[in-house]
Motif scaffolding. Sequence first.
Motif, PDB file in Angstrom:
ATOM      1  N   ASN A   1      -6.217  -2.698  -6.833  1.00 59.18           N
ATOM      2  CA  ASN A   1      -6.169  -1.298  -7.338  1.00 59.18           C
ATOM      3  C   ASN A   1      -6.031  -0.741  -6.022  1.00 59.18           C
ATOM      4  O   ASN A   1      -7.013  -0.426  -5.356  1.00 59.18           O
ATOM      5  N   ILE A   2      -4.728  -0.066  -5.944  1.00 62.16           N
ATOM      6  CA  ILE A   2      -4.574   0.733  -4.701  1.00 62.16           C
ATOM      7  C   ILE A   2      -4.596   2.199  -4.985  1.00 62.16           C
ATOM      8  O   ILE A   2      -4.454   3.208  -4.306  1.00 62.16           O
ATOM      9  N   THR A   3      -4.711   2.599  -6.308  1.00 66.36           N
ATOM     10  CA  THR A   3      -5.193   4.185  -6.801  1.00 66.36           C
ATOM     11  C   THR A   3      -6.304   4.679  -6.205  1.00 66.36           C
ATOM     12  O   THR A   3      -6.990   3.942  -6.056  1.00 66.36           O
ATOM     13  N   PRO A   4      -6.451   6.102  -6.328  1.00 68.02           N
ATOM     14  CA  PRO A   4      -7.526   6.491  -5.956  1.00 68.02           C
ATOM     15  C   PRO A   4      -8.759   6.300  -6.817  1.00 68.02           C
ATOM     16  O   PRO A   4      -9.852   6.630  -6.636  1.00 68.02           O
ATOM     17  N   HIS A   5      -8.393   5.771  -8.052  1.00 69.17           N
ATOM     18  CA  HIS A   5      -9.380   5.489  -9.066  1.00 69.17           C
ATOM     19  C   HIS A   5     -10.286   4.488  -9.396  1.00 69.17           C
ATOM     20  O   HIS A   5      -9.162   3.358  -9.508  1.00 69.17           O
TER      21      HIS A   5
ATOM     22  N   PHE B   1      -8.192   2.319  -3.893  1.00 66.85           N
ATOM     23  CA  PHE B   1      -7.378   2.115  -2.475  1.00 66.85           C
ATOM     24  C   PHE B   1      -7.344   0.668  -2.337  1.00 66.85           C
ATOM     25  O   PHE B   1      -6.335   0.136  -1.800  1.00 66.85           O
TER      26      PHE B   1
ATOM     27  N   TYR C   1       0.823  -1.302   0.060  1.00 68.74           N
ATOM     28  CA  TYR C   1      -0.219  -0.126  -0.007  1.00 68.74           C
ATOM     29  C   TYR C   1       1.028   1.146   0.017  1.00 68.74           C
ATOM     30  O   TYR C   1       1.932   1.032   0.291  1.00 68.74           O
ATOM     31  N   TRP C   2       0.274   2.398  -0.474  1.00 70.78           N
ATOM     32  CA  TRP C   2       0.868   3.760  -0.543  1.00 70.78           C
ATOM     33  C   TRP C   2       1.506   3.927   0.892  1.00 70.78           C
ATOM     34  O   TRP C   2       0.952   3.783   1.964  1.00 70.78           O
TER      35      TRP C   2
ATOM     36  N   ASN D   1       0.847  -2.347  -7.008  1.00 73.19           N
ATOM     37  CA  ASN D   1      -0.352  -3.356  -6.807  1.00 73.19           C
ATOM     38  C   ASN D   1       0.176  -4.780  -6.803  1.00 73.19           C
ATOM     39  O   ASN D   1       1.146  -5.269  -6.857  1.00 73.19           O
TER      40      ASN D   1
END
Lengths: 315, 315
Positions: free
Chosen positions: B264-268, B150, A156-157, A262
Amino acid sequence: MSAVLQPRVAADRRPNDPYASRTLTEATLVPRVDPVVHRPADRAGPLTSDQVSHFDENGYLVLENLFNAAEIDVLQAELTRLEQSQARLDPETLILEPDDRELRSVFRVHAQSGVMKRLASDSRLLDVARFLLADDVYVHQSRMNYKPGFFGKEFYWHSDFETWHVEDGMPRMRALSMSIALTENTEHNGPLMLIPGSHQTYVTCVGETPADHYKQSLRRQEYGVPDPASLTTLVDRGGIVAPKGPAGTVIVFECNMMHGSNSNITPHPRSNAFIVYNAISNALLEPFGGQRPRPEFIATRAHIEPLIEHRGRFA
Amino acid sequence: MSAVLQPRVAADRRPNDPYASRTLTEATLVPRVDPVVHRPADRAGPLTSDQVSHFDENGYLVLENLFNAAEIDVLQAELTRLEQSQARLDPETLILEPDDRELRSVFRVHAQSGVMKRLASDSRLLDVARFLLADDVYVHQSRMNYKPGFFGKEFYWHSDFETWHVEDGMPRMRALSMSIALTENTEHNGPLMLIPGSHQTYVTCVGETPADHYKQSLRRQEYGVPDPASLTTLVDRGGIVAPKGPAGTVIVFECNMMHGSNSNITPHPRSNAFIVYNAISNALLEPFGGQRPRPEFIATRAHIEPLIEHRGRFA
């Protein structure tokens, strides 16, 4: 998102700490107070001025073709050898994937592998680190990351500096990481994702740190995790990049860079050698979170020695 | 990998079943026995001959610009409306992410949403399905997939047909899926990954199916999972593609296509509307795995009616 720009320090553990974190109930975005490129502007160095500007503005740099095919072979063979000789390594330094199926990382490889020791002191990497940090440097942390195929989990970020400051006592932002790809990075195998420009902002995290948090956090991070609103702000500003390239590609990124990856369900591992250089003048103090320091294999504290460069090829 | 090309059926549940699976202790790669494109070669259809060849050889097709901006707005609004009106939906059709944090999918949306019913019968989709399958078709399964930002988890590699055959009783390979993107698909937000050409090979899976397996498998698949060696073979042959594109992009893929997605850890979010068309002549029998059929919301059994096309735009 939270619009608070100055941290209201609830538990004022260290007065004047510009990077207090995990002390508030609400996340904050704090402007960085340290330079990104620490070198005197007129000093000649191993990077072009475009490369220096790119690192300064974006917080990362991709270096290609530093190593020849024989050197990459040596590094890949060492990756395999370490995996196969786990029984002879310090067991504390072996980190498994969250489901215990496969080896995720071996830590402190610069002290357990002659090849990795040589790599860490290679002038092609070391000169860049010393130039950008304008100081002698030492290895704060090193590892082999295996990110296996099929079952490699996401990371994770996070900003490394947030953890290094709170849990390890790294005083200021004067460190950087280098990831040396040992397999091809593709868009499919869970490549490192970076948020360009995010190194300019310090995202404070909420919540206290549990004791011995590192035992879990190396496998799956739950504390010291930035909040979704702050991440959205950073991505809205800078987007996301995921550098691709063959084995041997080096990604240099600043210690406060927000990054993550990811999962990897492809058959192709995404393995790399990972070296963190810290400025000698930025050596660890007591952890700013007030906890007991993490062990030496995660954060060098006892063995602070400036690296001496090795020039020329190692294969 | 296993080189066995013909399944040795240990538990011979259905003599002459060309697609027996979960009956052996070893995975096998079995050549497909059904056509991919079922249409008579001389029949005119909604696709160019290049598109038909591409689907035949690769097992998938990307259709762009089918819908106008107003139609995409309608679909996106319906995505949000369904998420916000969960209390009014059949609770069985709501599937959460593995950690229970967020909504992963709503099933049977063509029966719970007028917008989705209209979409499923839209001639721009329906004509393609009827043409490639050379039959009237009905909706075997439909859903809205939310794949939140996220914390969106990976979906491991699988052939839908393997599950539909073993657990639902779909007799032959004469079905296809359409994923209609409702957010942008980027390389970073866990896009659908396909293994081109994998639809030509049936990968039998090992192990028996537990009773009521679907309750877990919709969230995290553990049975009916192809083995790493077979997946490596398929990827060595065909590589991996992950079609990118804006909201509105349609990915058509054959029912035996090996596919999956990373986390999918992106905000999108990576949201889509998902419709499975099955040929009327291929309607479900008893499950080939010998278990009790899965419920109607996952696999249409009671409501087999040919779709009647709606022509023109719906917004």
